[in-house]
Design an enzyme around this catalytic site. Sequence first.
Site, mmCIF file in Angstrom:
data_model
loop_
_atom_site.group_PDB
_atom_site.id
_atom_site.type_symbol
_atom_site.label_atom_id
_atom_site.label_comp_id
_atom_site.label_asym_id
_atom_site.label_seq_id
_atom_site.Cartn_x
_atom_site.Cartn_y
_atom_site.Cartn_z
ATOM 1 N N TRP A 1 0.835 -1.203 0.000
ATOM 2 C CA TRP A 1 0.000 0.000 0.000
ATOM 3 C C TRP A 1 0.875 1.261 0.000
ATOM 4 C CZ3 TRP A 1 -0.593 4.214 3.250
ATOM 5 C CH2 TRP A 1 -1.713 5.007 2.997
ATOM 6 N N HIS A 2 2.012 1.198 0.615
ATOM 7 C CA HIS A 2 2.856 2.376 0.737
ATOM 8 C C HIS A 2 3.543 2.773 -0.548
ATOM 9 C CE1 HIS A 2 2.182 1.815 5.019
ATOM 10 N NE2 HIS A 2 2.553 3.083 5.146
ATOM 11 N N GLY A 3 3.531 1.916 -1.517
ATOM 12 C CA GLY A 3 4.109 2.317 -2.791
ATOM 13 C C GLY A 3 4.360 1.136 -3.688
ATOM 14 N N PHE B 1 1.930 8.284 -1.568
ATOM 15 C CA PHE B 1 1.208 7.031 -1.354
ATOM 16 C C PHE B 1 -0.240 7.107 -1.778
ATOM 17 C CE2 PHE B 1 4.366 7.565 2.093
ATOM 18 C CZ PHE B 1 5.353 6.925 1.376
#
Lengths: 521, 466
Positions: free
Chosen positions: B315-317, B466
Amino acid sequence: MNKKRKINLAYFWAMIAVTTLLVFVSLALALLPRPSESELENRELAAFPKFTVESYLDGSFTRDLTKWFADTVPLRDNLVELSGQIKELEGIRQDNVKFHGNVEIVKADDSDEIPEVIVTTAPPKAEIAEADTAVTEVLVTEAPAVTIPGLSETVTAPPAEDQTMEFDNNGIVTVGDRSFMLFGGSKSQGKYYADVLNAYKISLGENVNVYNMVVPTAVEFYLPAQYSDYSNSELTQIKNIYENLVGVTPIDAYSKLASHTGEDIYLKTDHHWSQLGAYYASTAFAEVLGETVQPITDFEAISRDGFVGSLYGYTNDIKIKESPEVFTYYKQPLPYTTEFFNYDTLTSRGFGQLIYEAAAVDNSYAMFIGMDAVHTHVVTENKNGKRLTVFKESFGNALIPELIPYFEEIYVIDIRFFGMNAIDYMKQKNITDVLFINNIFAANTQSLIKHIDDLRFGSVGVKTETIATTAETPVTTAPIVESVTAAETVVAETLPAETLPPETLPPESSPPAMPTLLSPE
Amino acid sequence: MVFSELIFIYAFLPLFFIFYFLSRNLTYKNIVLVIFSLVFYAWGEPVWVLLLIGSTLCDYFNGLFINKHFGTKIAKLGVAASLLVNLGLLAVFKYGAFFTETFNSLTGLALPVHELDLPIGISFYSFQSISYIVDVYRGKVKAQRSFLKFMMYISMFFQLVAGPIVCYDTIEKQIEHRDISSTNFSKGLIRFCIGLGKKVILANSLGALADEFLGKALPQSTLGAWFGVIMFALQIYYDFSGYSDMAIGMGRMAGFTFLENFNYPYISGSAREFWRRWHISLGSFFREYVYIPLGGNRRHKYLNLAVVWFLTGMWHGASWNFILWGCWFGILIILENLFLGNILEKIPKFLSVIYLLFAATLGWALFYFTDLSQLGVYLSAMFGEGSVKFIDELTKTAFLNNLFVIIIGVVFCTPIVPKIKSFFEAKPERVGVYATGQAIAACFVLILSSILLVGATNNPFLYFRF
């Protein structure tokens, strides 16, 4: 319940206080007049963007509006100064040292691969005279033979580096009241620079003397020893350039400067050298020319207090602002005339002063030869038949007055602004001598070297366009322009706000602009 | 627009609240909030604002559809459609290039890679939509019949672009009834100012320092490498928690109560505790909508944990380093569940905190370097391998040049403010003092931040990626 009411009352007053502040500042920002330029940073501030459908859709309108709002805050320069004072409270300085920007350990890059030699299509073919490698002792201790077999009109291709990457600047360090840029040079760039100069020699032929002076910067002499890992040796890089010269005579400015480091040969708050430093460098040139050196006592020395140079704007380090220095300039007593020309059309802008004494104090270095963006022609009363062209960036500006005793005419070409075929131009003017004078950062900057190379073919005749399209870029020399036009004797027409070629500008998004030494004064 | 922009603080925000409080009834207030939110979003995404409206419309109708067929199998269709749209958009915009590249390298094919610009905040608002749809399906909340109100829930500019992820059920009541009072406004405003200060005074300075050390091709020394990554740990905390403070503060000024997103994560004694204190809204989302549906603690718990932490990282990248980072925490949490947790509880608290700080700091190194080979160089410098020195002059100088910021940064990572607060709130006569102190602190921080903002030019929020 009583407690609850008390709490509510306390927060009611808290609300009034903070809201009042917010509203007050909002109104101030909305109503007070906004500045359009910054004296502190010597640049025009962001302009209010024009709304178009395209500028909205690509996001540039809102981005520029946001930028405009922040950049043109009322009392901006005072607030920026205040911000510098606050920043100073963030920590302490041991031994008065503070680093700015991205500083790294630079390894002497002996392993640099010298890129393949690519033959360019330089038109003239000429015999090269035996390479003149008479570099003075200090510089060439282990000079290798510089006869490169088959070297003709060839120039090393620019090393395959990212075009946008600049080697030169390794951050700025403040040591006490003196600041300077750290140097991260590269041998391959130095070789490229030398090759380009060699190509000039070939194009100009045997009868024109070509000289090269590469100037070290303050970091070389004033960086405390414990930080030596963070700056490359400029001497090594200068030697490297000189060893690669063929037919071009090196001028050892380094030794002259090195023996006068106790004097103010560099400005402490600016990235330039002082005119005194330039004078010592000129004596090295005079010696190579076989001339009697004009003593410094011949000059009229004039000092002005309160000079704070470019490095304050670059670092916003309040300590620099708080230690202004004395700026001393030296007036050439010999008679001469100075005429300014436009670079693009080569039309005259009239006669003017070689040293423009009315320049604002913080713009003091801009007093030399008008400005970078005009072509300067000096005629002296010397009748030795020697006509010199100087190829320079701004370090060269302070050197021109000291060259007057040795030449009949001097044509000054700023390598960033001239756009014509330099070889043809010099032939047309019957030039007998050519001097390349650049600081070591410039002589290690690929885009700039390429520009010098391109000038041989006149393929860079795009200066007017460059100037027009970059008119909104922040780095301008506008205040200098004003001062030049103010002088009654000088320029007939108003100069446009000229800018540097885009390659010398920092990328748009980069935070506090960390300059190269090619930034405007 | 970001919150730490002068134009936001001194033009957008005052205008919004003027219109908001001039509006007599809730509908007008909602209209004002939606209009300002769309302007806010369009400021940064002049085109993708249409995507925001489109996907919101989609979820609005899906919600109604699920509600209509509540309890039947057809309702599942609505959930599926919504997941398809929201996850599909994320897959295309955020992970499209990453998936293609990974696929290419696995198969040896050379499919064209299209790098799309990630619409700001899409990771946040698509998760909010998903939480809403799933809650409607579960019968936890009723579908919102008013498109205006639903649009407001999704697009509220307070949390639209960088969280916290506000689950629908936590503000369902506030959509109809808002507690607007001078006390709330006051506390919210103070919170906003403090958040701004965290961002501008601390995160920006610490971030410049972190970049100076992490951004180099070669770390300068072992201590320098640790120094850089610790500065990054402080920066990302102040950056992100400052942003959350501003969001929560503005929400409170407008009468909303959002759940807390950070709770002093660096005093945690385990990775499990860290994630109960760090980006709480994200952790809750994954627990509620991934971990528990997978079977939670009851069925193949460790597989579930692995999946959740893989996804959290992702999810963060769209980059392997983020996945590594997620997996790093996944491994620690699995180990803590197995046996490590018991040990950590038995040893003195300060030792378990040191364990967590070490683990989190290493994690931030994974988080920082999208280029894995650079990460390798950096990690080996951190552990003294190779030819790097132990300490260098630059590290010493940089540490001293920023000494006070670093001290302040470290001190406010601990719950010193709540301690002060409880001291003052213990006796009624002290309460006024505390409120006054807060007001003075807020004004001071606001002025200081504003001056620093004029002094700086560029301070984008980290979490915008993000």
